[in-house]
Design an enzyme around this catalytic site. Sequence first.
Site: not given
Length: 210
Positions: A121, A139
């Site tokens: 991420k 996220d």
Amino acid sequence: MRPLKEICEILDVFKAQDPNPKSELNYHNAYTLLVAIVLSAQSTDKGVNKATEQLFKIADTPQKMLNLGIDELKNHIKTIGLYNNKAKNIMALSQRLVDEANGEVPQNRDFLESLPGVGRKTANVLLNVWWGEPTVAVDTHVLRLAKRLDLSNGNTPLKVEADLNKLPDEYKRHLNHWLVLFGRYICKAQKPDCKNCPITKFCHSPDKKI
């Protein structure tokens, strides 16, 4: 998962409202952006910006961060959750950048993901924000909204990312920011503001209030 055409229609609404969304993290270069993203895990952008305001004035490169030292770094970021572990990771990744990349942050996913405290991420956010790559960072906001809006059938970040990667690059370029800002200010987890939602006609969530 709704048809790709319909997902694009939803994103077109966001695009019309904000064609070039920006990260709410403050940064000066690729390194400070990387540090800010690492600090933002389980923390708010606002809290990170407050902690880094003075930090980045004196430590905006890996070498300067190493010169600062871990104790002084902790003193700057002690208001941020998990700051002890984050400080260790920042010092370790700074050392790696100095030793293996001439103090620069490379545009290389594999290298970035190998850095302490940097996962997929974080790498996706950095590649997207700094270099403009059409990477999709999943996220908590994106994971939640992908399910709520039927953008993906996935129940893990990797599966959601795989579904969203089927979108044209023009949407992927800003997808994370559109969904994060939407989740942060309109479709909030605890109390969604359905009355001010620009995509309410597309939403079939059972707690929709309008």
